[in-house]
Design an enzyme around this catalytic site. Structure first.
Site, PDB file in Angstrom:
ATOM      1  N   LYS A  12      -0.592   2.964 -11.671  1.00  0.00           N
ATOM      2  CA  LYS A  12      -1.009   3.987 -10.708  1.00  0.00           C
ATOM      3  C   LYS A  12      -0.040   5.163 -10.670  1.00  0.00           C
ATOM      4  O   LYS A  12      -0.459   6.287 -10.402  1.00  0.00           O
ATOM      5  CB  LYS A  12      -1.223   3.383  -9.332  1.00  0.00           C
TER       6      LYS A  12
ATOM      7  N   ARG B 230       2.463   1.587   2.127  1.00  0.00           N
ATOM      8  CA  ARG B 230       2.555   0.306   1.421  1.00  0.00           C
ATOM      9  C   ARG B 230       2.368  -0.850   2.376  1.00  0.00           C
ATOM     10  O   ARG B 230       2.283  -2.003   1.949  1.00  0.00           O
ATOM     11  CB  ARG B 230       3.855   0.282   0.631  1.00  0.00           C
TER      12      ARG B 230
ATOM     13  N   ARG C  39       6.815 -11.959  -7.423  1.00  0.00           N
ATOM     14  CA  ARG C  39       6.640 -10.562  -6.983  1.00  0.00           C
ATOM     15  C   ARG C  39       5.234 -10.329  -6.433  1.00  0.00           C
ATOM     16  O   ARG C  39       5.047  -9.652  -5.433  1.00  0.00           O
ATOM     17  CB  ARG C  39       6.870  -9.591  -8.152  1.00  0.00           C
TER      18      ARG C  39
END
Ligand SMILES: [Zn+2]
Length: 218
Positions: free
Chosen positions: A15, A88, A173
């Protein structure tokens, strides 16, 4: 500035690259949270020093600090903005909505680049990087293999597999990422501005789709 566009997607979805290209093409201000944080750190302001300590400890910078840094950057912007890496968290998305509406600004497109986790994992696990730090070329064993196995095309140095590019590190992650991403995605999914994009193609293919989305909206 009238509108702020948002780019969503997991790490490794590409992105950042897409956001940069799109910003250029449509004359938007590209605002990457990573850049904003690094800039604050390098200026060694009071906030910057705090951010530095948090990042050095491997932690995420808290929502209020990120919101404050981002909103400060929006002051006086004349062109529309394309966010990359912001918001986020759900809290950041809500703060952004409040910031925009309090100034008579609008949320633009919310582009969500979706890549199946298996494909993301392959991107990471099969990634090899040049061991010469001044080169840093990046390869993928299937998608972009080096001409000579194990050696960099550009400088001939050996390629290495980074320790955080293992399947285990990747899964850990993703787990962390999903915990905050899922509520954020759910928040935007109902919006008429939300567009889900299949990010499993090549960067060029994905770019073409995203450009169309912006053209239709413009
Ligand atoms: Zn190299």
């Amino acid at each position: 500035m009238k509108r702020a566009h948002v780019f969503l997607g997991p790490p490794g979805s590409g992105k950042g690259t897409q956001a940069k290209l799109l910003a250029e093409r449509f004359a938007l201000t590209h605002m990457s949270t990573g850049d904003i944080l690094r800039d604050a750190v390098s200026k060694e302001t009071e906030i910057g020093l705090r951010v530095k300590a948090v990042m050095a400890a491997g932690n995420l910078v808290d929502d209020d600090t990120v919101n404050g840094l981002v909103f400060a950057r929006l002051q006086g912007k004349t062109t529309d903005v394309l966010f990359d890496g912001y918001p986020r968290t759900l809290q950041q998305a809500e703060a952004l909505a409040e910031f925009l509406s309090s100034r008579g600004l609008e949320l633009g497109l919310v582009v969500d680049i979706e890549v199946p986790e298996a494909a993301l994992e392959s991107r990471v696990v099969k990634r090899r990087v040049c061991s010469e730090s001044s080169c840093g070329a990046i390869y993928h064993l299937d998608r972009k293999p080096p001409k000579t196995t194990g050696l960099c095309d550009l400088c001939g140095s050996p390629l290495k597999h980074r320790s955080d590019d293992t399947a285990e590190a990747f899964r850990s992650r993703m787990e962390t990422f999903n915990a905050t991403f899922k509520p954020l995605q759910a928040y935007y999914e109902g919006s008429p501005n939300y567009r889900l994009v299949d990010g499993s193609g090549t960067p060029d293919e994905v770019y073409e789709v995203v450009v169309k989305i912006f053209e239709e909206r413009a």
